[in-house]
Design an enzyme around this catalytic site. Structure first.
Site, PDB file in Angstrom:
ATOM      1  N   TRP A   1       4.345 -41.246  -1.475  1.00 54.74           N
ATOM      2  CA  TRP A   1       4.950 -40.065  -0.682  1.00 54.74           C
ATOM      3  C   TRP A   1       6.361 -39.678  -1.259  1.00 54.74           C
ATOM      4  CZ3 TRP A   1       7.046 -43.234   4.337  1.00 54.74           C
ATOM      5  CH2 TRP A   1       7.586 -44.460   3.850  1.00 54.74           C
TER       6      TRP A   1
ATOM      7  N   HIS B   1      14.471 -21.508   6.482  1.00 65.81           N
ATOM      8  CA  HIS B   1      14.161 -20.062   6.175  1.00 65.81           C
ATOM      9  C   HIS B   1      13.446 -20.082   4.726  1.00 65.81           C
ATOM     10  CE1 HIS B   1      15.472 -18.017   9.821  1.00 65.81           C
ATOM     11  NE2 HIS B   1      16.088 -18.904   9.966  1.00 65.81           N
TER      12      HIS B   1
ATOM     13  N   ASP C   1      10.823 -16.544  12.074  1.00 64.16           N
ATOM     14  CA  ASP C   1      12.167 -16.361  12.469  1.00 64.16           C
ATOM     15  C   ASP C   1      12.153 -16.394  14.179  1.00 64.16           C
ATOM     16  OD1 ASP C   1      12.984 -16.068   9.686  1.00 64.16           O
ATOM     17  OD2 ASP C   1      13.509 -13.665   9.855  1.00 64.16           O
TER      18      ASP C   1
ATOM     19  N   HIS D   1      17.799 -16.603  15.459  1.00 68.56           N
ATOM     20  CA  HIS D   1      18.189 -16.127  13.996  1.00 68.56           C
ATOM     21  C   HIS D   1      19.228 -15.036  13.912  1.00 68.56           C
ATOM     22  CE1 HIS D   1      18.322 -16.158   9.852  1.00 68.56           C
ATOM     23  NE2 HIS D   1      17.480 -15.118   9.654  1.00 68.56           N
TER      24      HIS D   1
END
Lengths: 257, 408
Positions: A61, A69, A75, A79
């Site tokens: 892992w 972003h 978005d 934002h």
């Protein structure tokens, strides 16, 4: 048969195809850059936790880090400053219904190949509607530029020169038209922003961010495989991570065709 | 004169590094402390002024214990010289014949020194670090001769870039570009030049491409995967690694909200060094005795602020202090292979991020020169230029006073 069971059998028979509109998250994938004195988004980085070794004998892992972003991302209205006071403006409070919607794909690939600063105009959209019908309300409008095909070459994807970035996007009137007269869900692009690379020089700067988010609409960027979608008829699933007051998030965007 | 080493036969075994005898008493480490800075200091009695050698606890003449390390005149004359053809010491056994001699120093004592092949009669004696990181005395010709640095024995004490392959981790900065030019001038065979965020063109890119020894390659020290891949590609050939990648933002605690900027600084300045060390150091350690162009040095660009925090650039200072501490760990881990870790502590560099600091600031070209010279001289801690030298003296004299002065 109910709508959903019809969909399920369509998926099973292959009549309904699933198209992945997502770029792979990797450290090499270009990230947004701002002037160096400003705050910066974290680029995508990944560190191995264990790999069937002394750090964890039977398991593999990783830890990863990135900004909201990064890569193919969503978005939210919060934002942008224009959307900061709207209700349900962050990824955790947006109604889940908005994560699914029909897609209208406007092909600007020829124009973008000729002109990296190509701006999608209201007239261009009206021309598109003449051929494919009126954009329905609550639809994703996806601007196909084939820009995603440059993603293996980060320099070509970012397309910087001494005057900054050169990538296609919508102009001011197109954005206003899509919001006010077509009531769209959001706007999606293949390049690193929903706005054009030179959109800082438009009035207002970054109109797609300003008007879309100001009206509570969403953005998707760094999409790929838009060339596999029909102009109309596809359904897009774009559910961001549920980050409290998150302004956006990387996500897996898929389309049913 | 050294001839260009033949290309390595890739199927031959690379011999394991060996070290010269490295044990020293605490008092003898005074010689090492001075040699690390490129200084020649011997103990001198505060009571009778007799200069001592070898290092000792009490004056050989008056038995006073008031001995202090002082800079000494380096001139001397060879009394006797000999060439060693047999040794039971593994390090010297592999390097025979070896020239040694007795040198009478003008400042008093007679010392055993390693002799440069051209050293005859009148010599200059320097305290230099050997591959074990300990100071030894080396006698050089008094007159600087052409190709003097190419002496086979002297190259065991220096980290001369000549005929070596070098990685400069950041070619985007003025310093990085000056380093590439200086290393090319110093005779480096091949210079890999890293640059992060390859989509952003940077000033000087074309000029770097024109340097025949230089090969540009994308390298971002914040990206573990990228560092691992670059190390896999070239790590087995890097003889000298110059880590000049740094992130510097002029903020303290109060004038920048949040930890993001400080985190970026740590990611480049501290974790960047850690990533490079984890990926490049193992191969370099295995090549510590790889012939005349062996892996030989690792250079870190630190800052004088690593010693004492400069509050207007407080988070940068902290990241450099962390890097300094880590470099000491790296130094300890590299020493068994004879690979030297060179730390560079400049004062403010004349660059974008020191725009508002008044001069004097060290010019990138001058800094690059002193970094390459440190490799040629075999120095371990470099304080380039007058500013850094003055700071060093102030710090050594009274660290608390410097802390107060920097925060004034």
């Amino acid at each position: 048969m109910s709508v959903l069971s019809e969909l399920a059998s369509g998926l099973l028979s292959g009549k309904v195809r699933v198209v992945d509109l997502t770029q792979t998250l990797s450290p090499e994938f270009p990230h947004i850059s701002l002037p160096p004195e400003m705050g910066q988004a974290w680029p995508f980085r990944i560190e191995e936790v264990s790999h069937y070794d002394e750090r964890g004998p039977a398991w593999y892992w990783n830890n990863f880090s990135c900004g909201e972003h990064t890569g193919t991302h969503f978005d939210a209205p919060v934002h942008w400053v224009s959307g900061k006071d709207l209700p349900n403006n962050a990824v955790d409070t947006i109604p889940p219904r908005d994560f699914v919607g029909p897609a209208c794909v406007i092909d600007c690939s020829k124009e973008s190949a000729k002109d990296a600063d190509f701006l999608l105009t209201r007239e261009f959209i009206l021309e598109w509607e003449k051929r494919h019908g009126k954009i329905p309300s609550k639809a994703w409008v996806l601007m196909r530029t084939d820009w995603s095909k440059r993603s293996a070459d980060a320099a070509a994807f970012q397309n910087y020169d001494e005057t900054g970035q050169h990538t296609p996007g919508p102009d001011v009137e197109a954005v206003k038209f899509l919001v006010a007269e077509r009531d769209i869900l959001g706007f999606g692009t293949e390049s690193i922003g929903t706005d054009a690379g030179q959109a800082y020089h438009l009035r207002p700067p970054y109109p797609c961010h300003y008007f879309m988010h100001g009206a509570g609409r969403y953005g998707l960027q760094c999409l790929t495989n838009l060339d596999q979608l029909p102009p109309t008829g596809a359904v897009v699933f774009a559910a961001p991570l549920k980050i409290r007051k998150g302004s956006g998030s990387p996500l897996r965007v898929i389309a049913l065709v | 004169m050294l001839t260009r080493p033949k290309r390595k036969n890739p199927v031959l075994r690379t011999r394991l590094p060996t070290l010269p005898p490295g044990a020293r008493s605490r008092v003898a480490l005074g010689l090492t402390a001075a040699a690390a800075l490129g200084r020649f200091e011997l103990q001198q009695c505060r009571d009778c002024a007799t200069v001592q050698y070898p290092p000792r606890e009490a004056c050989q003449k008056c038995l006073s214990i008031r001995l202090a390390w002082r800079a000494q005149r380096p001139e001397g004359s060879i009394l006797a010289d000999t060439e060693l053809h047999h040794s039971n010491d593994l390090f010297f056994r592999e390097r025979l014949p070896w020239r040694l001699g007795l040198v009478k120093l003008a400042c008093g004592p007679t010392v055993v020194a390693h002799l440069h092949e051209s050293a005859r009669n009148e010599v200059t004696v320097r305290a230099m670090l050997d591959r074990a990181g300990q100071a030894v005395l080396v006698a050089l010709p008094q007159k600087e001769a052409a190709n003097m640095a190419e002496d086979r024995q002297l190259r065991e004490f220096t980290c001369d870039p000549k005929f070596r392959k070098v990685l400069v981790t950041d070619g985007k900065t003025a310093l990085g570009q000056a380093l590439v030019k200086e290393l090319a001038k110093a005779g480096a065979d091949l210079i890999w030049v890293g640059y992060a965020e390859p989509w952003k063109k940077f000033a000087g890119f074309e000029e770097l491409q024109k340097i025949p020894q230089a090969t540009l390659l994308p390298l971002d020290v914040t990206d573990s995967k990228n560092v691992r891949e670059v190390a896999a590609e070239i790590g087995g050939k890097v003889d000298i690694l110059v880590n000049n990648a740094e992130l510097h933002r002029p903020f303290g605690i109060a004038n920048r909200a949040g930890v993001d900027t400080a985190r970026f600084e740590m990611d480049v300045n501290y974790f960047g060094l850690l990533r490079l060390a984890q990926e490049f150091a193992p191969a370099m350690r295995s090549r510590g005795a790889d012939g005349q162009a062996s892996a030989v040095a690792w250079v870190n660009l630190l800052s004088i602020y690593a010693h004492a925090n400069f509050p207007p650039h407080g988070t940068f200072s902290a990241s450099k202090a962390a890097a300094h501490s880590l470099s000491q760990c790296l130094r300890a881990e590299m020493r068994p292979a004879g690979v030297r870790v060179v730390n560079v502590f400049p004062g403010p560099i004349d660059d974008e991020w020191n725009q508002l600091l008044p001069p004097p600031k060290v010019a990138p070209a001058a800094l690059a020169k002193s970094m390459v010279k440190a490799l040629q001289d075999g120095v371990e801690d470099v304080y380039p230029g007058d500013v850094a030298q003055e700071w060093l003296e102030r710090w050594r004299d009274n660290p608390k006073a410097l802390e107060r002065e920097l925060s004034a």
